[in-house]
Motif scaffolding. Structure first.
Motif, PDB file in Angstrom:
ATOM      1  N   SER A   1      -9.174  -4.441   1.804  1.00 55.36           N
ATOM      2  CA  SER A   1      -8.179  -3.301   1.330  1.00 55.36           C
ATOM      3  C   SER A   1      -8.385  -2.068   2.276  1.00 55.36           C
ATOM      4  CB  SER A   1      -8.895  -2.788  -0.212  1.00 55.36           C
ATOM      5  OG  SER A   1      -7.972  -1.769  -0.471  1.00 55.36           O
ATOM      6  N   VAL A   2      -7.007  -1.436   2.370  1.00 54.76           N
ATOM      7  CA  VAL A   2      -7.025  -0.247   3.112  1.00 54.76           C
ATOM      8  C   VAL A   2      -6.492   0.913   2.534  1.00 54.76           C
ATOM      9  CG1 VAL A   2      -6.884  -1.477   5.472  1.00 54.76           C
ATOM     10  CG2 VAL A   2      -4.824  -0.831   3.870  1.00 54.76           C
ATOM     11  N   ARG A   3      -6.575   2.223   2.823  1.00 53.15           N
ATOM     12  CA  ARG A   3      -6.093   3.348   1.909  1.00 53.15           C
ATOM     13  C   ARG A   3      -4.657   3.596   2.765  1.00 53.15           C
ATOM     14  NH1 ARG A   3      -9.552   5.195  -1.648  1.00 53.15           N
ATOM     15  NH2 ARG A   3     -11.985   4.881  -1.336  1.00 53.15           N
ATOM     16  N   ARG A   4      -4.753   3.071   4.106  1.00 50.01           N
ATOM     17  CA  ARG A   4      -3.541   3.308   4.783  1.00 50.01           C
ATOM     18  C   ARG A   4      -3.385   2.262   5.632  1.00 50.01           C
ATOM     19  NH1 ARG A   4      -5.762   4.275   9.135  1.00 50.01           N
ATOM     20  NH2 ARG A   4      -7.763   5.349   9.186  1.00 50.01           N
ATOM     21  N   ILE A   5      -2.152   1.928   5.991  1.00 46.76           N
ATOM     22  CA  ILE A   5      -2.000   0.600   6.957  1.00 46.76           C
ATOM     23  C   ILE A   5      -2.502   1.175   8.412  1.00 46.76           C
ATOM     24  CG2 ILE A   5      -0.113  -0.731   7.984  1.00 46.76           C
ATOM     25  CD1 ILE A   5      -0.843  -1.176   5.100  1.00 46.76           C
ATOM     26  N   PRO A   6      -3.413   0.674   8.946  1.00 50.60           N
ATOM     27  CA  PRO A   6      -3.477   1.076  10.494  1.00 50.60           C
ATOM     28  C   PRO A   6      -2.654   0.745  11.384  1.00 50.60           C
ATOM     29  CG  PRO A   6      -5.292  -0.324   9.574  1.00 50.60           C
ATOM     30  CD  PRO A   6      -4.232  -0.492   8.629  1.00 50.60           C
ATOM     31  N   ARG A   7      -2.188   2.033  12.217  1.00 55.75           N
ATOM     32  CA  ARG A   7      -1.501   2.063  13.124  1.00 55.75           C
ATOM     33  C   ARG A   7      -1.420   0.692  14.148  1.00 55.75           C
ATOM     34  NH1 ARG A   7      -0.128   7.157  17.168  1.00 55.75           N
ATOM     35  NH2 ARG A   7       1.548   6.237  18.118  1.00 55.75           N
ATOM     36  N   ALA A   8      -2.595   0.506  14.402  1.00 57.09           N
ATOM     37  CA  ALA A   8      -2.767  -0.832  15.566  1.00 57.09           C
ATOM     38  C   ALA A   8      -2.023  -2.013  14.990  1.00 57.09           C
ATOM     39  CB  ALA A   8      -4.345  -1.159  15.701  1.00 57.09           C
ATOM     40  N   TRP A   9      -2.227  -2.352  13.523  1.00 54.92           N
ATOM     41  CA  TRP A   9      -1.404  -3.436  12.999  1.00 54.92           C
ATOM     42  C   TRP A   9      -0.191  -3.448  13.028  1.00 54.92           C
ATOM     43  CZ3 TRP A   9      -4.159  -3.911   7.427  1.00 54.92           C
ATOM     44  CH2 TRP A   9      -5.483  -4.287   7.474  1.00 54.92           C
ATOM     45  N   LEU A  10       0.449  -2.045  13.007  1.00 55.59           N
ATOM     46  CA  LEU A  10       2.092  -1.873  13.375  1.00 55.59           C
ATOM     47  C   LEU A  10       2.380  -2.203  14.766  1.00 55.59           C
ATOM     48  CD1 LEU A  10       2.480   1.224  10.798  1.00 55.59           C
ATOM     49  CD2 LEU A  10       3.119  -1.250  10.464  1.00 55.59           C
ATOM     50  N   GLU A  11       1.555  -1.734  15.658  1.00 58.08           N
ATOM     51  CA  GLU A  11       1.857  -2.030  16.863  1.00 58.08           C
ATOM     52  C   GLU A  11       1.997  -3.518  17.437  1.00 58.08           C
ATOM     53  OE1 GLU A  11      -1.057   0.656  18.418  1.00 58.08           O
ATOM     54  OE2 GLU A  11       0.275   2.416  18.446  1.00 58.08           O
ATOM     55  N   GLN A  12       0.983  -4.107  16.528  1.00 62.28           N
ATOM     56  CA  GLN A  12       0.850  -5.696  17.106  1.00 62.28           C
ATOM     57  C   GLN A  12       1.681  -6.702  16.074  1.00 62.28           C
ATOM     58  OE1 GLN A  12      -3.600  -6.376  17.188  1.00 62.28           O
ATOM     59  NE2 GLN A  12      -3.817  -4.363  17.770  1.00 62.28           N
ATOM     60  N   LEU A  13       2.532  -6.132  15.228  1.00 58.95           N
ATOM     61  CA  LEU A  13       3.445  -6.888  14.499  1.00 58.95           C
ATOM     62  C   LEU A  13       4.725  -7.072  15.089  1.00 58.95           C
ATOM     63  CD1 LEU A  13       3.660  -8.379  11.709  1.00 58.95           C
ATOM     64  CD2 LEU A  13       4.328  -6.160  10.826  1.00 58.95           C
ATOM     65  N   ARG A  14       4.949  -8.310  15.310  1.00 64.08           N
ATOM     66  CA  ARG A  14       6.336  -8.568  15.947  1.00 64.08           C
ATOM     67  C   ARG A  14       7.220  -8.251  15.096  1.00 64.08           C
ATOM     68  NH1 ARG A  14       6.819 -12.146  19.709  1.00 64.08           N
ATOM     69  NH2 ARG A  14       5.109 -13.383  19.424  1.00 64.08           N
ATOM     70  N   PRO A  15       8.791  -7.876  15.547  1.00 60.09           N
ATOM     71  CA  PRO A  15       9.748  -7.601  14.546  1.00 60.09           C
ATOM     72  C   PRO A  15      10.154  -8.753  13.849  1.00 60.09           C
ATOM     73  CG  PRO A  15      10.105  -6.653  16.978  1.00 60.09           C
ATOM     74  CD  PRO A  15       9.005  -7.421  17.123  1.00 60.09           C
ATOM     75  N   GLY A  16      10.473  -8.658  12.638  1.00 57.81           N
ATOM     76  CA  GLY A  16      10.668  -9.625  11.634  1.00 57.81           C
ATOM     77  C   GLY A  16       9.205 -10.142  11.307  1.00 57.81           C
ATOM     78  N   GLY A  17       7.992 -10.145  11.802  1.00 57.61           N
ATOM     79  CA  GLY A  17       6.727 -10.584  11.364  1.00 57.61           C
ATOM     80  C   GLY A  17       6.406  -9.954  10.088  1.00 57.61           C
ATOM     81  N   VAL A  18       5.294 -10.554   9.522  1.00 59.85           N
ATOM     82  CA  VAL A  18       5.160 -10.291   7.893  1.00 59.85           C
ATOM     83  C   VAL A  18       3.478  -9.786   8.037  1.00 59.85           C
ATOM     84  CG1 VAL A  18       4.597 -11.163   5.685  1.00 59.85           C
ATOM     85  CG2 VAL A  18       6.629 -11.703   7.023  1.00 59.85           C
ATOM     86  N   LEU A  19       3.330  -8.626   7.396  1.00 61.23           N
ATOM     87  CA  LEU A  19       2.009  -8.062   7.386  1.00 61.23           C
ATOM     88  C   LEU A  19       1.680  -8.103   5.773  1.00 61.23           C
ATOM     89  CD1 LEU A  19       0.644  -4.730   8.926  1.00 61.23           C
ATOM     90  CD2 LEU A  19       0.053  -5.483   6.756  1.00 61.23           C
ATOM     91  N   LEU A  20       0.470  -8.703   5.279  1.00 59.97           N
ATOM     92  CA  LEU A  20      -0.151  -8.966   3.914  1.00 59.97           C
ATOM     93  C   LEU A  20      -1.246  -8.052   4.044  1.00 59.97           C
ATOM     94  CD1 LEU A  20       0.709 -12.449   2.741  1.00 59.97           C
ATOM     95  CD2 LEU A  20       1.980 -10.351   2.107  1.00 59.97           C
ATOM     96  N   ALA A  21      -1.396  -7.058   3.170  1.00 57.15           N
ATOM     97  CA  ALA A  21      -2.570  -6.303   2.881  1.00 57.15           C
ATOM     98  C   ALA A  21      -2.812  -5.551   1.550  1.00 57.15           C
ATOM     99  CB  ALA A  21      -2.552  -4.961   4.089  1.00 57.15           C
ATOM    100  N   PRO A  22      -3.891  -5.646   1.037  1.00 57.05           N
ATOM    101  CA  PRO A  22      -4.082  -4.864  -0.142  1.00 57.05           C
ATOM    102  C   PRO A  22      -4.263  -3.323   0.137  1.00 57.05           C
ATOM    103  CG  PRO A  22      -6.023  -6.511   0.296  1.00 57.05           C
ATOM    104  CD  PRO A  22      -5.176  -6.325   1.661  1.00 57.05           C
ATOM    105  N   LEU A  23      -3.638  -2.547  -0.447  1.00 54.56           N
ATOM    106  CA  LEU A  23      -3.482  -1.110  -0.363  1.00 54.56           C
ATOM    107  C   LEU A  23      -3.861  -0.489  -1.413  1.00 54.56           C
ATOM    108  CD1 LEU A  23      -2.390   0.931   1.678  1.00 54.56           C
ATOM    109  CD2 LEU A  23      -0.342   0.741   0.500  1.00 54.56           C
TER     110      LEU A  23
END
Length: 186
Positions: free
Chosen positions: A74-96
């Motif tokens: 789980s994260v309290r906030r989505i890490p910036r690094a994940w957003l920078e490494q996610l391809r446009p149209g890619g999917v990020l799943l995370a417990p928030l």
């Protein structure tokens, strides 16, 4: 192990054993002993994924951008690094982390501008990333005061360079509160 990055091969790239498109998974583990044990266990199963030893919040930029990022902590906030490494149209799943006494599984789609947008899909409970275990006020994390556990499925999520924001689509409950992204100017 958390999170796992998956990068699908480009069109025309085939798995030599099956002749079908393949997906590479890259699990990350911060504890070197656990990472070594994971490598041994996977090797015994005849699997050979790259197991990254390091802070999963930092991702693995060397092999990005990724089609999928799946966090199993789980994260309290989505890490910036994940957003920078996610391809446009890619999917990020995370417990928030949420103010509702549980985590909410968020499904975000990369917007192509180091941002992602999406919604919550399930109530879940996961262990937190080590770097995100310190409690913080939910207002600092972009949660509107109007958010209620009864309406969690209606909430929308935006995450980007300026932070994350949980949006309540009800016109009477809208908020513009934003959080400061890690590493950005105050």
């Amino acid at each position: 192990m958390c999170p796992s990055w998956a990068a699908a091969n480009r069109p025309g790239s085939r798995d030599t054993d099956r002749g079908s498109p393949t997906t590479h998974r890259r699990p990350a583990e911060v504890d070197p002993g656990i990472a070594a044990q994971a490598r041994r266990n996977l090797d015994r199963l005849g699997l050979d994924p790259l197991v990254i030893t390091g802070d999963g919040e930092q991702g693995h930029p060397a092999a990005g951008p990724y089609d999928r990022i799946v966090a199993t902590a789980s994260v309290r906030r989505i890490p910036r690094a994940w957003l920078e490494q996610l391809r446009p149209g890619g999917v990020l799943l995370a417990p928030l982390d949420s103010p509702f006494g549980c985590d909410l599984l968020v499904r975000l789609t990369g917007a192509g501008d180091t941002a992602a947008r999406g919604h919550f899909v399930a109530k879940v409970e996961f262990m937190r990333f080590r770097g995100q275990r310190t409690p913080r006020p939910y207002a600092e994390l972009g949660w509107p005061e109007t958010a209620s556990v009864e309406r969690w499925q209606e909430l929308q999520v935006e995450a980007g360079l300026r932070g994350q924001q949980i949006l309540d689509p009800s016109p009477l409950r809208a908020t513009t509160r934003r959080t400061r992204a890690e590493g950005s100017a105050p």
